[in-house]
Design an enzyme around this catalytic site. Structure first.
Site, PDB file in Angstrom:
ATOM      1  N   LYS A 132      -3.766   3.195  -2.288  1.00 31.09           N
ATOM      2  CA  LYS A 132      -4.968   4.003  -2.434  1.00 31.09           C
ATOM      3  C   LYS A 132      -4.779   5.329  -1.707  1.00 31.09           C
ATOM      4  CE  LYS A 132      -8.259   0.166  -2.587  1.00 31.09           C
ATOM      5  NZ  LYS A 132      -7.279  -0.934  -2.476  1.00 31.09           N
ATOM      6  N   ASP A 169       0.812  -1.206   0.000  1.00 33.05           N
ATOM      7  CA  ASP A 169       0.000   0.000   0.000  1.00 33.05           C
ATOM      8  C   ASP A 169       0.854   1.268   0.000  1.00 33.05           C
ATOM      9  OD1 ASP A 169      -2.343  -1.352  -0.038  1.00 33.05           O
ATOM     10  OD2 ASP A 169      -2.894  -0.997   2.052  1.00 33.05           O
ATOM     11  N   MET A 221      -8.045   8.810   9.043  1.00 36.97           N
ATOM     12  CA  MET A 221      -8.480   9.378   7.762  1.00 36.97           C
ATOM     13  C   MET A 221      -9.478  10.520   7.966  1.00 36.97           C
ATOM     14  SD  MET A 221      -8.826   5.779   5.643  1.00 36.97           S
ATOM     15  CE  MET A 221      -9.601   4.907   7.015  1.00 36.97           C
TER      16      MET A 221
END
Length: 467
Positions: A269, A247, A383
């Site tokens: 991502k 990732d 996030m």
């Protein structure tokens, strides 16, 4: 190679140690582990040595005698001056024993290596007495890489050696064992889960031997970025992997620890920018495993805390692919440690809650703001940078004090980490002034006041904007 390494059995064979101090005790413990018939002789035996060995070793408190070496296979001499040691070296050699004098390589017929003990698997490291500290360092490195249950795996394989010999033609046995040790049955034995492994091994032996193999997938947490926070198991899997899918949050320092010839695929991502769709990531893992490869799905932090590890685990299980999970240090604990901040504290927070600021697709997460505001404990938001203003407004609107301390930690535990702190009402301004882009963690609660970090005022001073 000045000395030839040999692993010999000392079970019930006579070993003599001359000396009664700490060095003699260290050698005695080694010999007891090897199940030797052990005698320790010294004019004075230290109390600690006596206490540790009494009942399991013959302890003789007197000067050694020539007859003490009769029928001994090995003799250790520890803690004597060089002249006394030399005299007993000659006596031991005359009795046909092999002799080791601690810290006197020139008097030794053999040296004792640094040992990694995994039961039926024993790894020894020797520097021929030249650099024992280096030997101990190498041992520590190997200890980190050798699975604790390596001996159990050797026992499992030994149990089936006769069956393999009977079922597998001689010219295919080596290939069989190579596939076995890289395969899912071995992975389960190493993980301590042997449920059903014997039935699987019998089925494997009875299966027609073809070139087809079945691989395995490990979903592995890489931690927050600092390679020193990578778990020992994660490091071991990285160095065994045929394929690594990683990732955006996996640091280059961690990737550099992986097996050099492993295939690497970036599948990272970012918000609104999925380099590889989730369904394709799952499909790639399944395809590589079906080719007989060992696949490591490497994720920043912990795969199962807002890391989509659960989705991938389910997809692999549905495809009947053997899959194992290796947790990592999650961003919350890693970033809190980087900021010298506790997430719970007896004076300020008796609980901690993890939430995400980013749900599936572009929707806001369905959070119970009333409950989160009422807890008055630590709230950690993953996030949450782009929605920090909305998060602060919702918490304040539902009763959380505007003055509640907050900390914003970007790239926590990495060389480029940034730590800011202020009040809940200042959260959007703090992120804007500090130039926070992410990945970042929001910590909301009284413990955030204890964090290291800059405030709005210190940011302004640093930028030369203060009045």
């Amino acid at each position: 190679m000045k000395r030839f390494p040999v692993h010999i059995s000392l079970q019930q064979r006579r070993v003599v140690i001359i000396g009664g101090g700490a060095e003699a005790l260290a050698k005695a413990r080694l010999m007891l582990a090897a199940e030797a018939d052990l005698t320790l002789i010294a004019p004075k035996i230290a109390p600690a040595t006596r206490a540790a060995l009494e009942g399991s070793v013959r302890l003789i408190e007197r000067e050694p005698a020539y007859g003490d070496f009769r029928s001994a296979v090995i003799v250790f001499i520890a803690g004597l001056d060089r002249e006394a040691a030399r005299r007993w070296v000659d006596a031991a050699r005359a009795a046909s024993a092999l002799v080791n004098v601690v810290d006197e390589p020139s008097l030794c017929q053999f040296t004792t290596p640094s040992i990694v003990d995994r039961g039926r698997v024993t790894i020894s490291i020797s520097t021929d007495g030249a650099a024992p500290v280096l030997g101990r360092k190498l041992r520590a490195d190997i200890e980190a890489l050798a699975p604790p249950r390596l001996g159990a795996l050797a026992e499992f394989a030994d149990l089936y050696r006769p069956s393999v010999k009977a079922c597998i033609p001689a010219d295919r046995r080596r290939t069989f064992w190579e596939r076995f040790f890289d395969g899912p049955i071995a992975a389960r034995v190493l993980a301590g889960d042997e449920t059903g492994t014997h039935e699987e091994m019998i089925a494997l032996l009875n299966r027609p031997q073809t070139n087809e193999t079945k691989g395995v997938v490990h979903i592995v947490g890489a931690g927050p970025g600092d390679p020193d926070l990578l778990t020992v198991k994660a490091l071991r899997l990285l160095q065994q992997a045929d394929v690594i899918l990683y990732d955006r949050l996996v640091s280059e320092e961690i990737l550099s620890l992986a097996r050099r010839d492993a295939e690497r695929f970036y599948v990272g991502k970012a918000k609104s920018n999925h380099a590889v769709p989730q369904e394709e990531i799952e499909s790639r893992m399944i395809d590589h495993a079906r080719q007989g490869k060992m696949v490591v799905r490497l994720k920043g932090g912990d795969p199962f805390i807002f890391g989509r590890g659960g989705e991938e685990l389910e997809a692999l299980q549905n495809a009947n692919i053997p899959v194992f999970a290796t947790p990592g240090v999650t961003a919350a604990t890693g970033c809190a440690a980087a900021a010298n901040m506790a997430l719970t504290h007896r004076d300020f927070a008796q609980a901690v809650t993890f939430v995400t600021g980013h749900a599936k697709g572009e929707a806001d997460p369905a959070l119970d703001w009333s409950a989160l505001a009422a807890l008055k404990n630590t709230l950690v938001v993953y996030m949450g940078v782009t929605k920090a203003g909305k998060i602060a407004r919702n918490l304040i609107a539902h009763g959380r004090a505007p003055s509640t301390p907050v900390a914003v930690i970007e790239n926590g535990s990495r060389a480029n980490q940034k730590i800011l702190k202020g009040a809940l009402s200042e959260l959007p301004a703090l992120i804007d002034a500090g130039g926070i882009q992410g990945p970042a963690l929001l910590v909301i609660g009284e413990v955030a006041a204890l964090a290291d970090g800059e405030t709005l005022l210190s940011i302004a001073d640093r930028k030369g904007l203060a009045a």
